[in-house]
Design an enzyme around this catalytic site. Structure first.
Site, PDB file in Angstrom:
ATOM      1  N   HIS A   1     -30.587 -12.779  -4.813  1.00  0.00           N
ATOM      2  CA  HIS A   1     -31.227 -12.810  -3.492  1.00  0.00           C
ATOM      3  C   HIS A   1     -31.874 -11.467  -3.171  1.00  0.00           C
ATOM      4  O   HIS A   1     -32.988 -11.411  -2.635  1.00  0.00           O
ATOM      5  CB  HIS A   1     -30.212 -13.179  -2.411  1.00  0.00           C
ATOM      6  CG  HIS A   1     -29.555 -14.504  -2.641  1.00  0.00           C
ATOM      7  ND1 HIS A   1     -28.444 -14.905  -1.941  1.00  0.00           N
ATOM      8  CD2 HIS A   1     -29.846 -15.514  -3.510  1.00  0.00           C
ATOM      9  CE1 HIS A   1     -28.083 -16.113  -2.366  1.00  0.00           C
ATOM     10  NE2 HIS A   1     -28.913 -16.484  -3.318  1.00  0.00           N
TER      11      HIS A   1
ATOM     12  N   HIS B   1     -34.302 -22.962  -1.757  1.00  0.00           N
ATOM     13  CA  HIS B   1     -33.398 -21.902  -2.202  1.00  0.00           C
ATOM     14  C   HIS B   1     -33.493 -21.709  -3.710  1.00  0.00           C
ATOM     15  O   HIS B   1     -33.434 -20.573  -4.202  1.00  0.00           O
ATOM     16  CB  HIS B   1     -31.951 -22.196  -1.806  1.00  0.00           C
ATOM     17  CG  HIS B   1     -31.033 -21.068  -2.183  1.00  0.00           C
ATOM     18  ND1 HIS B   1     -30.891 -19.939  -1.410  1.00  0.00           N
ATOM     19  CD2 HIS B   1     -30.276 -20.871  -3.288  1.00  0.00           C
ATOM     20  CE1 HIS B   1     -30.071 -19.095  -2.012  1.00  0.00           C
ATOM     21  NE2 HIS B   1     -29.684 -19.637  -3.156  1.00  0.00           N
TER      22      HIS B   1
ATOM     23  N   ASP C   1     -34.227 -18.253  -5.720  1.00  0.00           N
ATOM     24  CA  ASP C   1     -33.467 -17.776  -6.874  1.00  0.00           C
ATOM     25  C   ASP C   1     -34.373 -17.518  -8.077  1.00  0.00           C
ATOM     26  O   ASP C   1     -34.210 -16.526  -8.803  1.00  0.00           O
ATOM     27  CB  ASP C   1     -32.409 -18.805  -7.279  1.00  0.00           C
ATOM     28  CG  ASP C   1     -31.167 -18.766  -6.409  1.00  0.00           C
ATOM     29  OD1 ASP C   1     -30.976 -17.788  -5.655  1.00  0.00           O
ATOM     30  OD2 ASP C   1     -30.374 -19.725  -6.478  1.00  0.00           O
TER      31      ASP C   1
ATOM     32  N   HIS D   1     -29.704 -20.304 -12.982  1.00  0.00           N
ATOM     33  CA  HIS D   1     -29.747 -18.889 -13.357  1.00  0.00           C
ATOM     34  C   HIS D   1     -29.777 -18.689 -14.871  1.00  0.00           C
ATOM     35  O   HIS D   1     -30.467 -17.790 -15.366  1.00  0.00           O
ATOM     36  CB  HIS D   1     -28.552 -18.155 -12.757  1.00  0.00           C
ATOM     37  CG  HIS D   1     -28.534 -18.174 -11.263  1.00  0.00           C
ATOM     38  ND1 HIS D   1     -29.533 -17.604 -10.506  1.00  0.00           N
ATOM     39  CD2 HIS D   1     -27.646 -18.709 -10.383  1.00  0.00           C
ATOM     40  CE1 HIS D   1     -29.258 -17.770  -9.222  1.00  0.00           C
ATOM     41  NE2 HIS D   1     -28.131 -18.444  -9.122  1.00  0.00           N
TER      42      HIS D   1
END
Length: 304
Positions: free
Chosen positions: A80, A262, A266, A289
């Site tokens: 973030h 969101h 990311d 991720h």
């Protein structure tokens, strides 16, 4: 010619880490030209520096973790903060923290963006260097349905497509950011989790600092009144509300596609680990991720 930038002052944050639950003080500071983003663990002897580099990523379950040169140096849940620095076009920044994890704050990038705006951005003398996507690049994990594509473009743009098979409350969604100038369309979107995952994540030693103030919880299973009361007790609440959208929170979703937005937030943070701003269009399907940072390493090989 575009010039590099850094912060015009310092900003400090204090809060608990989402996964460790440890309260950490973090300060973002101006840095010299060609410094990039580097983390300094001021709580460790020698105050070692760790570059925000995709080749330093050591763990990607529910967050992006960097490994330092020493075994005891880790910096967790950086995405973030990285997203906000890159989206605000800050090229050089020293990030000091006295613990192992970036504070989760409200689960979005907004507190970091607000602080960057308060202190301002200062232009430097050196020329900004871009990673220019000159040809199509593809990353795939077919067994998981993951696919990330980079295409040539004159600026940075990104689209994220998400899908959670079998979910009762989170349908297929997408989010598009045509320019970093539109970052405010995603910067306040919070991290999320499914109710069914919470026990598993706790058993894995994660989300020790998670609560309804810093994460969206999607309820994808039927709950009796008794189960709801037990859950409220576990969360330290008198009661919890399940909204029509399927969200277990005191406040409902900010956007119908907040989860996809969101994921886009990311993605920007993870791709910042290539070390330079990108000129290219990114299209990511079912990414996380692990795939984001693997793709970042691929781009570093293909376009450096």
């Amino acid at each position: 010619m575009e010039k590099q930038t850094t912060l015009n002052g310092e900003a400090t944050f204090r809060g608990k880490g989402l996964h460790t639950g440890v309260v950490v003080n973090l300060t973002i500071k101006p840095a010299p030209e060609n410094f990039g983003y580097q983390f300094k663990r001021v709580d460790i002897e020698g105050q070692p520096l760790t570059p925000a580099d995709a080749n330093r990523v050591s763990f990607t379950q529910r967050g992006t973790v960097l490994a330092g040169d020493r075994e005891d140096v880790r910096i967790s849940t950086i995405e973030h903060l990285m997203s906000s620095l890159r989206a605000m076009r800050v090229d050089n920044c020293l990030i000091e923290l006295d613990g192992p994890e970036v504070p989760i704050l409200d689960g979005s990038a907004k507190p970091f963006v607000d602080a960057i705006k308060r202190v301002g951005i200062k232009e430097q003398e050196a020329e900004r260097q871009y990673m220019v996507i000159s040809h199509k690049a593809v990353y795939e994990e077919p067994e998981k349905g993951i696919r990330i594509i980079a295409l040539p473009e004159e600026y940075f743009a990104a689209q994220v497509n998400i899908a959670f098979e079998g979910s009762r409350c989170l349908a297929n969604q997408y989010a598009l950011l045509e320019s970093l100038d539109d970052y405010e369309e995603v910067y306040d979107c919070r991290t999320f989790v499914f109710l069914r995952e919470i026990q598993m994540l706790l058993q894995a030693g994660l989300i020790k600092g998670g609560d309804l103030e810093n994460a969206i919880v999607f309820v994808d299973q039927e709950m009796t009144d008794e189960q709801r009361k037990q859950l409220a007790q576990m969360l330290g609440k008198e009661d919890v509300t399940i909204h029509k959208s399927g969200v277990l929170n005191e406040h409902d979703l900010k956007y119908a596609n907040e989860a996809a937005r969101h994921k886009l937030l990311d993605l920007i943070g993870d791709l910042s680990l290539v070390g330079r701003p990108i000129k290219g269009r990114i299209i990511a399907t079912k990414s996380g991720h692990g795939s984001n940072t693997a793709f970042a390493r691929q781009l570093m090989k293909e376009f450096n």
